[in-house]
Design an enzyme around this catalytic site. Structure first.
Site, short mmCIF file in Angstrom:
data_model
loop_
_atom_site.label_atom_id
_atom_site.label_comp_id
_atom_site.label_asym_id
_atom_site.label_seq_id
_atom_site.Cartn_x
_atom_site.Cartn_y
_atom_site.Cartn_z
N LYS A 66 0.99 -1.00 -0.37
CA LYS A 66 0.10 0.13 0.23
C LYS A 66 1.04 1.34 -0.22
O LYS A 66 0.31 1.95 -0.23
CB LYS A 66 -1.31 0.17 1.47
CG LYS A 66 -1.87 -0.89 0.98
CD LYS A 66 -3.54 -0.51 2.49
CE LYS A 66 -4.01 -2.31 1.71
NZ LYS A 66 -5.29 -1.61 3.23
N ASP A 102 -9.73 3.48 1.94
CA ASP A 102 -9.60 2.44 3.53
C ASP A 102 -10.63 3.10 5.15
O ASP A 102 -10.64 3.16 5.59
CB ASP A 102 -8.23 1.43 4.13
CG ASP A 102 -7.87 0.91 3.08
OD1 ASP A 102 -8.67 -0.16 3.21
OD2 ASP A 102 -6.25 0.13 3.16
#
Length: 282
Positions: A66, A102
């Site tokens: 990420k 997220d």
């Protein structure tokens, strides 16, 4: 000709993202195929470059990429830039744009499935990687009173706290012998590590000793597979409320789906498919 989209990570065998994302495409009769793309670090640049192909809508990004994926993209959405982490990539005519869904996915799951509004809470976040960065930002924006980032490597936790430059955020080293003190009085404890994830080296481990969990706290595990991780099982036995990682996984995935397609995601379809894939009713 159908479009392609996939999950970039290492490992990806544990993920149910291909199941619920494909269910969403099929439910809306969108000609697209969602695939699991196992991608070791050495192959990351090549994999990301392949997303520029005209038949690729984009990708989801999971551990451990990420943060590593950020310099490989053309532009970051402000939320991803703030988090320093990307979990969704959109191919816009050959240009790759990074997003972080997220942040909203965690808050939506905490409020809707967990029944908790973190405003005014004293929160502890375990981990300092890409997922933890998103959770910390979500909690700060939601108005937590105090937040402590715990990480095995203190420098990473401190770097996250310094970058946010918010007086409510502090950092500490995750030392098992001090865990009870570090978590004392917390209303919310969130595991943002991969400890307890199926098919991982620490599948049966706990991110913190069970006796460190404050009785009555809300314990959240971002690990989605298994549904009940060792952390959640220990927390429940300790008298804590619990929330697993599957609702957040689906809700961040729904936001990604809309970014790729431009249409609202069929969240109930995705949630039901995810729980079926996990062998549960949801």
């Amino acid at each position: 000709m159908g479009k392609r989209v996939g999950l970039i990570g290492d490992p990806v065998v544990h993920s149910v993202s291909p199941v619920f994302q494909q269910a969403a495409f099929d439910a809306l009769a969108i000609a697209a195929r969602y695939e699991a793309w196992h991608t070791p670090a050495a192959a990351l640049a090549e994999r990301v470059a392949g997303l520029r192909a005209p038949d690729v809508l984009g990708a989801n990004v999971t551990v451990p990429h990420k943060q590593a994926v950020v310099p490989l993209l053309d532009r970051l959405h402000p939320g991803a830039a703030r988090a320093g982490a990307v979990n969704t990539i959109v191919n816009e005519d050959g240009r790759l744009i990074g997003y972080n869904t997220d942040i909203a996915g965690f808050l939506d799951a905490l409020r809707l499935e967990g029944g908790v509004d973190p405003g005014g809470a004293w929160a502890v976040v375990i981990g300092a990687g890409g997922a933890a960065r998103a959770v910390v930002i979500a909690l700060v924006d939601a108005g937590v009173a105090r937040l402590r980032v715990l990480n095995r490597t203190l420098a990473r936790a401190r770097a996250l706290a310094v970058e946010l430059a918010d007086g409510r955020v502090e950092a500490a080293a995750l030392e098992p012998e001090r865990a009870a003190t570090l978590l004392a009085g917390a209303d919310l404890v969130v595991n943002c590590t991969t400890v307890g994830m199926r098919h991982s080296a620490e599948e049966h481990a706990l991110p913190v000793p069970v006796e460190a969990l404050p009785v009555g706290a809300m314990a959240v595990d971002l690990v989605a597979n298994p549904l009940v991780t060792p952390f959640l099982a220990a927390a429940a036995a300790r008298g804590c409320r619990t929330l697993g990682g599957l609702p957040m996984l689906v809700r961040q995935g729904a936001a990604a789906f809309t970014l790729w397609t431009g249409v609202p995601a069929p969240v109930p379809v995705m949630m039901a498919a995810a729980y079926r894939a996990m062998g549960a009713v949801g």
